[in-house]
Write a protein that holds these residues in place. Structure first.
Motif, PDB file in Angstrom:
ATOM      1  N   ALA A 277      36.323  14.102  43.939  1.00  0.00           N
ATOM      2  CA  ALA A 277      37.129  12.936  44.319  1.00  0.00           C
ATOM      3  C   ALA A 277      37.920  13.207  45.595  1.00  0.00           C
ATOM      4  CB  ALA A 277      38.062  12.557  43.170  1.00  0.00           C
ATOM      5  N   LEU A 278      38.463  14.421  45.727  1.00  0.00           N
ATOM      6  CA  LEU A 278      39.190  14.794  46.945  1.00  0.00           C
ATOM      7  C   LEU A 278      38.271  14.786  48.163  1.00  0.00           C
ATOM      8  CD1 LEU A 278      41.627  17.713  46.008  1.00  0.00           C
ATOM      9  CD2 LEU A 278      42.224  15.597  47.177  1.00  0.00           C
ATOM     10  N   ILE A 279      37.102  15.381  47.998  1.00  0.00           N
ATOM     11  CA  ILE A 279      36.125  15.403  49.097  1.00  0.00           C
ATOM     12  C   ILE A 279      35.736  13.975  49.478  1.00  0.00           C
ATOM     13  CG2 ILE A 279      33.729  15.959  49.653  1.00  0.00           C
ATOM     14  CD1 ILE A 279      35.415  18.351  49.953  1.00  0.00           C
ATOM     15  N   GLY A 280      35.496  13.130  48.474  1.00  0.00           N
ATOM     16  CA  GLY A 280      35.121  11.742  48.752  1.00  0.00           C
ATOM     17  C   GLY A 280      36.182  10.998  49.525  1.00  0.00           C
ATOM     18  N   ASP A 281      37.442  11.258  49.218  1.00  0.00           N
ATOM     19  CA  ASP A 281      38.552  10.609  49.914  1.00  0.00           C
ATOM     20  C   ASP A 281      38.610  11.034  51.373  1.00  0.00           C
ATOM     21  OD1 ASP A 281      40.893   9.011  50.098  1.00  0.00           O
ATOM     22  OD2 ASP A 281      42.139  10.794  49.875  1.00  0.00           O
ATOM     23  N   VAL A 282      38.471  12.328  51.622  1.00  0.00           N
ATOM     24  CA  VAL A 282      38.538  12.835  52.999  1.00  0.00           C
ATOM     25  C   VAL A 282      37.318  12.387  53.806  1.00  0.00           C
ATOM     26  CG1 VAL A 282      38.665  14.906  54.426  1.00  0.00           C
ATOM     27  CG2 VAL A 282      39.894  14.827  52.263  1.00  0.00           C
ATOM     28  N   VAL A 283      36.143  12.373  53.182  1.00  0.00           N
ATOM     29  CA  VAL A 283      34.930  11.917  53.875  1.00  0.00           C
ATOM     30  C   VAL A 283      35.091  10.467  54.321  1.00  0.00           C
ATOM     31  CG1 VAL A 283      32.491  11.329  53.541  1.00  0.00           C
ATOM     32  CG2 VAL A 283      33.348  13.542  52.793  1.00  0.00           C
ATOM     33  N   TYR A 284      35.684   9.641  53.457  1.00  0.00           N
ATOM     34  CA  TYR A 284      35.891   8.230  53.819  1.00  0.00           C
ATOM     35  C   TYR A 284      36.836   8.111  55.016  1.00  0.00           C
ATOM     36  CZ  TYR A 284      36.979   3.276  53.499  1.00  0.00           C
ATOM     37  OH  TYR A 284      37.143   1.935  53.779  1.00  0.00           O
ATOM     38  N   SER A 285      37.920   8.908  55.018  1.00  0.00           N
ATOM     39  CA  SER A 285      38.860   8.869  56.141  1.00  0.00           C
ATOM     40  C   SER A 285      38.159   9.241  57.444  1.00  0.00           C
ATOM     41  CB  SER A 285      40.026   9.836  55.888  1.00  0.00           C
ATOM     42  OG  SER A 285      40.772   9.450  54.763  1.00  0.00           O
ATOM     43  N   LEU A 286      37.280  10.224  57.385  1.00  0.00           N
ATOM     44  CA  LEU A 286      36.527  10.633  58.570  1.00  0.00           C
ATOM     45  C   LEU A 286      35.518   9.571  58.978  1.00  0.00           C
ATOM     46  CD1 LEU A 286      35.772  12.772  60.682  1.00  0.00           C
ATOM     47  CD2 LEU A 286      34.285  13.831  58.966  1.00  0.00           C
ATOM     48  N   ALA A 287      34.836   8.981  57.992  1.00  0.00           N
ATOM     49  CA  ALA A 287      33.797   7.985  58.276  1.00  0.00           C
ATOM     50  C   ALA A 287      34.366   6.734  58.930  1.00  0.00           C
ATOM     51  CB  ALA A 287      33.065   7.618  56.994  1.00  0.00           C
ATOM     52  N   THR A 288      35.583   6.345  58.558  1.00  0.00           N
ATOM     53  CA  THR A 288      36.168   5.133  59.131  1.00  0.00           C
ATOM     54  C   THR A 288      36.470   5.281  60.616  1.00  0.00           C
ATOM     55  OG1 THR A 288      38.360   5.895  58.389  1.00  0.00           O
ATOM     56  CG2 THR A 288      37.198   4.333  56.972  1.00  0.00           C
ATOM     57  N   LEU A 289      36.555   6.500  61.096  1.00  0.00           N
ATOM     58  CA  LEU A 289      36.825   6.731  62.518  1.00  0.00           C
ATOM     59  C   LEU A 289      35.547   6.747  63.351  1.00  0.00           C
ATOM     60  CD1 LEU A 289      39.531   9.542  62.271  1.00  0.00           C
ATOM     61  CD2 LEU A 289      39.906   7.118  62.752  1.00  0.00           C
ATOM     62  N   THR A 290      34.418   6.909  62.710  1.00  0.00           N
ATOM     63  CA  THR A 290      33.156   7.040  63.456  1.00  0.00           C
ATOM     64  C   THR A 290      32.167   5.920  63.142  1.00  0.00           C
ATOM     65  OG1 THR A 290      32.322   8.519  61.708  1.00  0.00           O
ATOM     66  CG2 THR A 290      33.372   9.539  63.626  1.00  0.00           C
ATOM     67  N   THR A 291      32.169   5.425  61.910  1.00  0.00           N
ATOM     68  CA  THR A 291      31.246   4.371  61.495  1.00  0.00           C
ATOM     69  C   THR A 291      31.997   3.354  60.634  1.00  0.00           C
ATOM     70  OG1 THR A 291      30.589   5.586  59.503  1.00  0.00           O
ATOM     71  CG2 THR A 291      29.259   5.950  61.489  1.00  0.00           C
TER      72      THR A 291
END
Length: 247
Positions: free
Chosen positions: A108-122
């Motif tokens: 769940a932690l990884i999923g949260d951070v991945v989403y934060s990163l994804a919103t900046l690029t895609t």
């Protein structure tokens, strides 16, 4: 720290061990009180977000609610695992449950951070939170079930109900370490992107980024000391328990 460093020389090893055991018992009781407070505040945060229509419709908040749910369950199981260590069957059950929910929190932690990163690029999918929720709760269940059946004897520890022996390192400690590294790398990438775009102070993503970093920091540091305490000697066990309480 005075208790840790000062032991009268005329005391027998048995007396010293007994005193360390008493201190650990007291600290564990204090940790239970702290964990109960943590659960209460997690419930407050959970329902504050859930009852706000504006908040609960955001994908980032849905990911956060999934993480809050996993943390609440983890801390409830932690309390049970502390008191089940003197009962073999109960300890095996709580060890397996702790293993399962700990992996849920990591994903769940990884999923949260991945989403934060994804919103900046895609532009992430609107159903991303459903994907993370399914993966975080189903995949660890399959892993633990496949392990418990043939290796149930590796569940349970005389200090804390958790996976023991080689299983502890392979299925818990290594994933935990990899998660810490992955989160550190992704958060660093997010900060670099925001700095390049000069959005660190004015971006609406900044509060979400800071929340993600803070959650990851508190969880990783706290449980690093908590897990270390479960296989440390008496002196270091007291130190790690104090640090676990701190975080």
């Amino acid at each position: 720290f005075a208790l840790i460093t000062q032991t009268p020389s005329d005391e027998s090893p048995e007396s010293t061990t007994s005193k360390f055991s008493d201190v650990i018992t007291i600290l564990e009781s204090v940790s239970v009180a702290c964990v109960v407070l943590t659960i209460i505040f997690l419930f407050i945060v959970f329902f504050t977000h859930l009852l706000s229509w504006k908040l609960r419709t955001q994908v980032q908040v849905k990911l956060f609610l999934n993480l809050c749910t996993a943390l609440i369950v983890l801390y409830i199981i932690y309390i049970g695992a502390l008191y089940a260590q003197n009962h073999t069957t109960s300890c095996v059950v709580f060890s397996a449950l702790f293993h399962y929910v700990f992996l849920v929190v990591l994903i769940a932690l990884i999923g949260d951070v991945v989403y934060s990163l994804a919103t900046l690029t895609t532009i992430p999918s609107e159903n991303y939170h459903l994907f993370v929720a399914c993966i975080s709760w189903i995949l660890p269940a399959l892993i633990v079930v496949l392990i418990v059946a043939p290796l149930s004897s590796f569940y349970g520890n005389y200090q804390f109900c958790r996976p023991d022996g080689l299983l502890f390192y392979i299925s818990l400690l290594i994933p935990f370490g990899l998660m810490v590294i992955a989160i550190f790398i992704m958060n660093s990438i997010i900060i670099i992107i925001l700095l390049k775009q000069r959005l660190l102070t004015k971006s609406e993503r900044t509060p979400q980024l800071l929340r993600s970093i803070l959650l990851a920091l508190l969880f990783t540091l706290g449980w690093a000391f908590g897990l270390a305490k479960s296989f440390a000697t008496d002196t270091y066990a007291i130190l790690f328990e104090c640090l676990f309480l701190l975080f």
